[in-house]
Design a protein around this motif. Structure first.
Motif, PDB file in Angstrom:
ATOM      1  N   PRO A  40      11.860   5.620   1.672  1.00 20.39           N
ATOM      2  CA  PRO A  40      10.921   4.563   2.038  1.00 20.39           C
ATOM      3  C   PRO A  40      10.129   4.155   0.796  1.00 20.39           C
ATOM      4  O   PRO A  40       9.914   4.958  -0.103  1.00 20.39           O
ATOM      5  N   LYS A  41       9.716   2.918   0.790  1.00 25.30           N
ATOM      6  CA  LYS A  41       9.036   2.396  -0.385  1.00 25.30           C
ATOM      7  C   LYS A  41       7.663   3.052  -0.564  1.00 25.30           C
ATOM      8  O   LYS A  41       6.952   3.282   0.402  1.00 25.30           O
ATOM      9  N   LYS A  42       7.323   3.343  -1.796  1.00 19.25           N
ATOM     10  CA  LYS A  42       6.010   3.938  -2.064  1.00 19.25           C
ATOM     11  C   LYS A  42       4.912   2.900  -1.802  1.00 19.25           C
ATOM     12  O   LYS A  42       4.985   1.763  -2.265  1.00 19.25           O
ATOM     13  N   ILE A  43       3.910   3.340  -1.060  1.00 14.78           N
ATOM     14  CA  ILE A  43       2.814   2.429  -0.724  1.00 14.78           C
ATOM     15  C   ILE A  43       1.892   2.245  -1.933  1.00 14.78           C
ATOM     16  O   ILE A  43       1.483   3.224  -2.561  1.00 14.78           O
ATOM     17  N   ILE A  44       1.593   1.010  -2.250  1.00 13.68           N
ATOM     18  CA  ILE A  44       0.657   0.727  -3.345  1.00 13.68           C
ATOM     19  C   ILE A  44      -0.409  -0.256  -2.858  1.00 13.68           C
ATOM     20  O   ILE A  44      -0.085  -1.332  -2.349  1.00 13.68           O
TER      21      ILE A  44
ATOM     22  N   LYS B 244      -3.741   7.032   0.564  1.00 18.46           N
ATOM     23  CA  LYS B 244      -3.663   8.501   0.682  1.00 18.46           C
ATOM     24  C   LYS B 244      -2.909   8.919   1.938  1.00 18.46           C
ATOM     25  O   LYS B 244      -2.194   9.916   1.939  1.00 18.46           O
ATOM     26  N   GLN B 245      -3.085   8.156   3.002  1.00 19.52           N
ATOM     27  CA  GLN B 245      -2.394   8.511   4.244  1.00 19.52           C
ATOM     28  C   GLN B 245      -0.874   8.437   4.094  1.00 19.52           C
ATOM     29  O   GLN B 245      -0.146   9.077   4.831  1.00 19.52           O
ATOM     30  N   HIS B 246      -0.431   7.599   3.151  1.00 22.14           N
ATOM     31  CA  HIS B 246       1.013   7.408   3.010  1.00 22.14           C
ATOM     32  C   HIS B 246       1.560   7.984   1.716  1.00 22.14           C
ATOM     33  O   HIS B 246       2.645   7.595   1.285  1.00 22.14           O
ATOM     34  N   GLY B 247       0.779   8.853   1.083  1.00 24.91           N
ATOM     35  CA  GLY B 247       1.245   9.444  -0.182  1.00 24.91           C
ATOM     36  C   GLY B 247       1.449   8.386  -1.262  1.00 24.91           C
ATOM     37  O   GLY B 247       2.283   8.550  -2.160  1.00 24.91           O
ATOM     38  N   GLY B 248       0.700   7.297  -1.150  1.00 22.10           N
ATOM     39  CA  GLY B 248       0.883   6.207  -2.109  1.00 22.10           C
ATOM     40  C   GLY B 248      -0.149   6.213  -3.210  1.00 22.10           C
ATOM     41  O   GLY B 248      -0.839   7.212  -3.423  1.00 22.10           O
ATOM     42  N   THR B 249      -0.269   5.114  -3.920  1.00 19.54           N
ATOM     43  CA  THR B 249      -1.292   5.020  -4.955  1.00 19.54           C
ATOM     44  C   THR B 249      -2.206   3.837  -4.669  1.00 19.54           C
ATOM     45  O   THR B 249      -1.843   2.878  -3.992  1.00 19.54           O
TER      46      THR B 249
ATOM     47  N   VAL C  26       2.430  -4.131  -5.507  1.00 15.98           N
ATOM     48  CA  VAL C  26       1.504  -3.913  -4.393  1.00 15.98           C
ATOM     49  C   VAL C  26       2.239  -4.156  -3.069  1.00 15.98           C
ATOM     50  O   VAL C  26       2.836  -5.206  -2.865  1.00 15.98           O
ATOM     51  N   THR C  27       2.224  -3.153  -2.211  1.00 22.25           N
ATOM     52  CA  THR C  27       2.939  -3.294  -0.935  1.00 22.25           C
ATOM     53  C   THR C  27       2.014  -3.780   0.178  1.00 22.25           C
ATOM     54  O   THR C  27       2.471  -4.365   1.146  1.00 22.25           O
ATOM     55  N   HIS C  28       0.704  -3.499   0.006  1.00 24.42           N
ATOM     56  CA  HIS C  28      -0.257  -3.879   1.056  1.00 24.42           C
ATOM     57  C   HIS C  28      -1.484  -4.516   0.434  1.00 24.42           C
ATOM     58  O   HIS C  28      -2.169  -3.875  -0.365  1.00 24.42           O
ATOM     59  N   VAL C  29      -1.716  -5.752   0.785  1.00 26.31           N
ATOM     60  CA  VAL C  29      -2.926  -6.429   0.340  1.00 26.31           C
ATOM     61  C   VAL C  29      -3.925  -6.335   1.489  1.00 26.31           C
ATOM     62  O   VAL C  29      -3.769  -6.985   2.519  1.00 26.31           O
ATOM     63  N   LEU C  30      -4.909  -5.465   1.300  1.00 23.56           N
ATOM     64  CA  LEU C  30      -5.874  -5.179   2.360  1.00 23.56           C
ATOM     65  C   LEU C  30      -7.229  -5.646   1.850  1.00 23.56           C
ATOM     66  O   LEU C  30      -7.765  -5.061   0.908  1.00 23.56           O
ATOM     67  N   ARG C  31      -7.753  -6.700   2.438  1.00 22.40           N
ATOM     68  CA  ARG C  31      -8.979  -7.285   1.884  1.00 22.40           C
ATOM     69  C   ARG C  31      -9.810  -7.928   2.969  1.00 22.40           C
ATOM     70  O   ARG C  31      -9.408  -7.999   4.124  1.00 22.40           O
ATOM     71  N   ALA C  32     -10.970  -8.436   2.560  1.00 21.93           N
ATOM     72  CA  ALA C  32     -11.908  -8.968   3.551  1.00 21.93           C
ATOM     73  C   ALA C  32     -11.416 -10.302   4.109  1.00 21.93           C
ATOM     74  O   ALA C  32     -10.658 -11.034   3.466  1.00 21.93           O
ATOM     75  N   GLU C  33     -11.896 -10.588   5.293  1.00 25.92           N
ATOM     76  CA  GLU C  33     -11.488 -11.784   6.020  1.00 25.92           C
ATOM     77  C   GLU C  33     -11.705 -13.075   5.238  1.00 25.92           C
ATOM     78  O   GLU C  33     -10.964 -14.043   5.397  1.00 25.92           O
TER      79      GLU C  33
ATOM     80  N   ARG D 274       7.205 -10.097  -0.578  1.00 23.22           N
ATOM     81  CA  ARG D 274       5.913 -10.334   0.075  1.00 23.22           C
ATOM     82  C   ARG D 274       5.298  -9.020   0.563  1.00 23.22           C
ATOM     83  O   ARG D 274       5.959  -8.247   1.243  1.00 23.22           O
ATOM     84  N   PRO D 275       4.033  -8.782   0.225  1.00 21.81           N
ATOM     85  CA  PRO D 275       3.376  -7.573   0.737  1.00 21.81           C
ATOM     86  C   PRO D 275       2.978  -7.751   2.204  1.00 21.81           C
ATOM     87  O   PRO D 275       3.066  -8.852   2.734  1.00 21.81           O
ATOM     88  N   THR D 276       2.547  -6.672   2.803  1.00 19.24           N
ATOM     89  CA  THR D 276       1.942  -6.763   4.135  1.00 19.24           C
ATOM     90  C   THR D 276       0.455  -7.018   3.934  1.00 19.24           C
ATOM     91  O   THR D 276      -0.137  -6.493   2.983  1.00 19.24           O
ATOM     92  N   TYR D 277      -0.127  -7.783   4.821  1.00 20.50           N
ATOM     93  CA  TYR D 277      -1.550  -8.111   4.666  1.00 20.50           C
ATOM     94  C   TYR D 277      -2.396  -7.473   5.763  1.00 20.50           C
ATOM     95  O   TYR D 277      -1.900  -7.154   6.854  1.00 20.50           O
ATOM     96  N   ALA D 278      -3.671  -7.322   5.461  1.00 21.05           N
ATOM     97  CA  ALA D 278      -4.660  -7.025   6.506  1.00 21.05           C
ATOM     98  C   ALA D 278      -5.954  -7.660   6.042  1.00 21.05           C
ATOM     99  O   ALA D 278      -6.293  -7.612   4.855  1.00 21.05           O
ATOM    100  N   HIS D 279      -6.647  -8.309   6.962  1.00 19.85           N
ATOM    101  CA  HIS D 279      -7.926  -8.930   6.613  1.00 19.85           C
ATOM    102  C   HIS D 279      -9.012  -8.320   7.485  1.00 19.85           C
ATOM    103  O   HIS D 279      -8.993  -8.451   8.703  1.00 19.85           O
ATOM    104  N   PHE D 280      -9.921  -7.624   6.818  1.00 15.84           N
ATOM    105  CA  PHE D 280     -10.961  -6.860   7.529  1.00 15.84           C
ATOM    106  C   PHE D 280     -12.043  -7.774   8.086  1.00 15.84           C
ATOM    107  O   PHE D 280     -12.385  -8.764   7.443  1.00 15.84           O
TER     108      PHE D 280
END
Ligand code: GLU
Length: 442
Positions: free
Chosen positions: A3-7, A34-39, A168-175, A195-201
């Motif tokens: 599986p791809k390393k989470i960044i 940290k939950q996914h052993g990523g960086t 970067v596999t996950h772009v996690l940022r504010a709304e 394309r990374p996966t996104y999350a907007h807080f």
């Protein structure tokens, strides 16, 4: 296949003190990696020459260190400017972007050669870990500008290149960045990045539901650190802005958050910032520190101001009563714990304030208390012993009339620990001395 390393990454701009929302974004990126052993890395977005200041770059490193959100890697966006230019040129060469000669916006007599992206003009759908599938029509964006000139790429372009190059596999940022996402996806597709996966807080709101601001609400990490919040308390509270574990449990260390936190359980609506609640969290974490650790933190917080010799004696009471290190310091320098200094002076009114008896009665009580305590042995002069000895008399005579003057005699303060705790803290000799002195004043 592995599986791809989470960044993940946090990308603050060095334009001022760090907003606590940035700490929360960093925290969620840190936990997710940290939950996914990523960086998890920090990229300082320092390419806006007008707004950035070098001092804020240093402050960012220090703030993350203070919070315990130590990045696996860190760098500055400005280190990659040549790479941004290189990819911009190749995008123009491939025909996916083009140079457009236009008159300058603020001075139409001058001509500029901006670079525009050829926008295929479709609807873009992306997965957001919090919002699910989000679809945005990009036709309105038209062929938007991605560089002021062929050697001067704009912000969105730089972000996409940097995220793409770093994998970067996950772009996690504010709304507030959600409206940037379609634009950035168009650029990244043109460049051929995955394309990374996104999350907007959810946004952090002030109690009046406006956006929580540093200027209006003092929402900077610097402000809270100066008040004596500790990182454990702040981090725990920030995790609860938009999340809860679904149980009654509230106290979490960073490691425990890594175990329990789940990004897809974050709420979509804005989270209201409640300083009273953050103080509560801070207090709970202060109480968990060992005596040594508490002393060290308080000493560091006090800086040049000395903490008293007797700190060890009062530490558990002090911790019980202080929600922040600032309150603890205030209590020992000029607040309710300043009673152990050598000299106390009494205002007769204060000795009588809560006693509900007149001066001559209060004086008689103090003399009786003095007699009772004098009869106790020097050693083992504990709070329990003092209480056992004095309490029957106080109960018989009326507690406030006896215990109020006694407590003020021992502390010299309107507020302090109870009189028996004070006896133990001061020791027999000082206890007798102070009661005699107060009785004399009356
Ligand atoms: N530099 C942006 C900020 O400070 C972050 C943008 C991003 O996370 O993509 O808000």
């Amino acid at each position: 296949m592995n599986p791809k390393k989470i960044i993940t990454r946090i990308a603050p701009s060095p334009t001022g003190q760090m907003h606590i929302g940035t700490v929360r974004t960093a925290l969620f990126n840190y936990i997710f990696a940290k939950q996914h052993g990523g960086t998890y890395f920090v990229r300082i977005e320092d390419t806006d020459r007008e707004r950035n200041k070098e001092e804020w770059v240093d402050a960012i490193w220090q703030d993350f260190e203070w919070c315990g959100l130590i990045p696996d890697q860190k760098y500055r966006q400005s280190e990659h400017i040549e790479r941004h230019k290189e990819l911009l040129k190749s995008l123009v060469a491939s025909g996916k972007a083009y140079i457009s000669k236009e008159s300058k916006k603020d001075d139409p007599s001058k001509e500029v050669e901006v670079v525009r992206l050829k926008n295929p003009g479709t609807s873009i759908t992306f997965d957001d870990l919090i919002r699910g599938s989000v679809t945005i029509d990009t036709t309105d964006l038209g062929d938007f500008v991605i560089a002021r000139a062929i050697d001067d790429p704009l912000y969105h372009f730089a972000v996409v290149v940097d995220d793409g190059d770093a994998g970067v596999t996950h772009v996690l940022r504010a709304e507030e960045h959600i409206s940037n996402t379609p634009r950035q996806i168009l650029i990244l597709e043109a460049l051929g990045f995955e394309r990374p996966t996104y999350a907007h807080f959810p946004l952090i709101l002030a109690p009046d539901r406006t956006k929580l601001s540093k200027r209006k609400h003092g929402a900077s990490i610097e402000n809270y650190r100066a008040q004596g919040f500790i990182p454990e308390g702040m981090i725990n509270y920030l995790a609860f802005l938009g999340w809860n574990p679904g149980t009654e449990e509230e106290l979490f260390t960073l490691d425990e958050l890594i175990e329990q936190f789940s990004i897809d359980k974050l709420q979509k609506s804005g989270a209201i910032f409640d300083e009273t609640k953050m103080r509560w969290f801070n207090h709970e974490h202060l109480k968990k520190l060992s005596d040594d650790e508490f002393t060290q933190r308080l000493t560091a917080f006090a800086g040049k101001r000395p903490t008293p010799q007797y700190l060890g004696k009062i530490i558990s009471l002090l911790r019980e009563r202080s929600q922040t290190l600032g309150e603890a310091l205030q209590a020992i320098t000029d607040g309710e714990f300043a009673f152990m200094e050598d000299e106390v002076t009494y205002a007769p009114e204060l000795l009588l304030q809560g006693a509900k008896v007149d001066a001559s009665v209060a004086k008689q009580h103090l003399q009786k208390v003095l007699e009772i305590l004098e009869a106790l042995p020097h050693e083992n002069f504990t709070a329990e012993r003092a209480k056992e000895a004095v309490f029957p008399y106080a109960t018989e005579q009326g507690r406030s009339g006896v215990l109020w003057p006694m407590r003020v005699a021992l502390s010299g303060k309107e507020k302090s620990p109870d009189p028996f705790a004070l006896c133990a803290l001061l020791g027999k000799e000082k206890t007798l001395e102070r009661i005699a002195q107060a009785s004399h004043v009356l």
